[in-house]
Design a protein around this motif. Sequence first.
Motif, PDB file in Angstrom:
ATOM      1  N   GLU A 232       5.043   0.608   3.784  1.00  0.00           N
ATOM      2  CA  GLU A 232       3.962  -0.083   3.082  1.00  0.00           C
ATOM      3  C   GLU A 232       2.684   0.749   3.122  1.00  0.00           C
ATOM      4  O   GLU A 232       1.982   0.878   2.106  1.00  0.00           O
ATOM      5  N   LEU A 233       2.389   1.323   4.280  1.00  0.00           N
ATOM      6  CA  LEU A 233       1.209   2.167   4.390  1.00  0.00           C
ATOM      7  C   LEU A 233       1.345   3.405   3.516  1.00  0.00           C
ATOM      8  O   LEU A 233       0.356   3.885   2.934  1.00  0.00           O
ATOM      9  N   GLN A 235       2.908   3.535   0.667  1.00  0.00           N
ATOM     10  CA  GLN A 235       2.650   3.118  -0.711  1.00  0.00           C
ATOM     11  C   GLN A 235       1.158   2.913  -0.965  1.00  0.00           C
ATOM     12  O   GLN A 235       0.646   3.248  -2.033  1.00  0.00           O
ATOM     13  N   GLN A 236       0.472   2.373   0.014  1.00  0.00           N
ATOM     14  CA  GLN A 236      -0.965   2.181  -0.138  1.00  0.00           C
ATOM     15  C   GLN A 236      -1.682   3.527  -0.279  1.00  0.00           C
ATOM     16  O   GLN A 236      -2.585   3.677  -1.112  1.00  0.00           O
ATOM     17  N   ALA A 239      -0.906   5.058  -3.673  1.00  0.00           N
ATOM     18  CA  ALA A 239      -1.641   4.364  -4.734  1.00  0.00           C
ATOM     19  C   ALA A 239      -3.064   4.902  -4.855  1.00  0.00           C
ATOM     20  O   ALA A 239      -3.617   4.968  -5.958  1.00  0.00           O
ATOM     21  N   GLN A 240      -3.640   5.301  -3.729  1.00  0.00           N
ATOM     22  CA  GLN A 240      -4.970   5.906  -3.774  1.00  0.00           C
ATOM     23  C   GLN A 240      -4.941   7.225  -4.535  1.00  0.00           C
ATOM     24  O   GLN A 240      -5.854   7.530  -5.312  1.00  0.00           O
ATOM     25  N   ASN A 277       6.649   3.549  -5.576  1.00  0.00           N
ATOM     26  CA  ASN A 277       5.337   3.008  -5.846  1.00  0.00           C
ATOM     27  C   ASN A 277       5.393   2.004  -6.983  1.00  0.00           C
ATOM     28  O   ASN A 277       6.215   2.116  -7.886  1.00  0.00           O
TER      29      ASN A 277
END
Length: 283
Positions: A232-233, A235-236, A239-240, A277
């Motif tokens: 999850e981290l 993907q975050q 995304a940035q 993503n």
Amino acid sequence: MTRPGACLLFSQSVVNAMGTPFRVKGCWGLVLIALMASCQARSPSSAQSIALQPLFSGYPPALLPKLTPPPSPEAKAEAATFRARGINLRNQGQMEAAIAALVNAVDLDPTALDGYVILGWTQHLNDQRSAAIETLNAALQQESDYVPALNALGIVYLVDGQLEAAVTTHRQAQSLSPENEIAAYNLSLAYQRLREFEQAIAQAQLATDLEPQNPHKWVALAIAHHSNSEFELAQQAYAQAVQLDSRYRDRGFLSHLEQAGFSAEQIELTAEVASLNSSGLRQ
């Protein structure tokens, strides 16, 4: 294709008047190095008339010659002319001629540490990594804490696969300059390849803190989290990167990461992260 590491000096960089990378907002140009303002020079109009044959017989030049007395003002000025000429030739893709001019600059003024860095980086760009390592170490023999040389040498080691040496060199640079985003970024890539994922995450997080507008830093953080099963981290973080540059949705665009210090395996891992993503990965 651009050679591996051609943009390494340093994530989002461009080349200053001396041809040495420094950080600006934008795409990683020559990663490489934040040289001091004193490293800047301009090419005299007479540069075109200067012969490019090395003044000394060795190639690369005999390093750290003992000069008594030190180089004269005339020699220093001529060395600056050769450096400017070498940078211009490098920018035109004439790498061998550029190196010959930069060799002359070092021979004429071996006290100018930026001359070693510019020569060593040019040798690196020309896939002469052994020569680059020798040249950059010559600068460090004169001043062991010279951060531009440490930054450049650490990147050469990283691209050459000498990961432990890359870590040691970048750690030294980081200890001297704690806000050195070049060192943090490249340490993240090295630690990820060494499977020291917590260290990779910490360094990538530092790099994103120091240069949040550089998508390469976020991609490095994403693959570090992914390698540590923190999906999850990951993907975050990715995304940035996509938010900063939408081209990270395209698989074909990811090949440019080779120029930013990523190994082939790290580029494949990036593609895996991107495919998971929410924005997806276009083929």
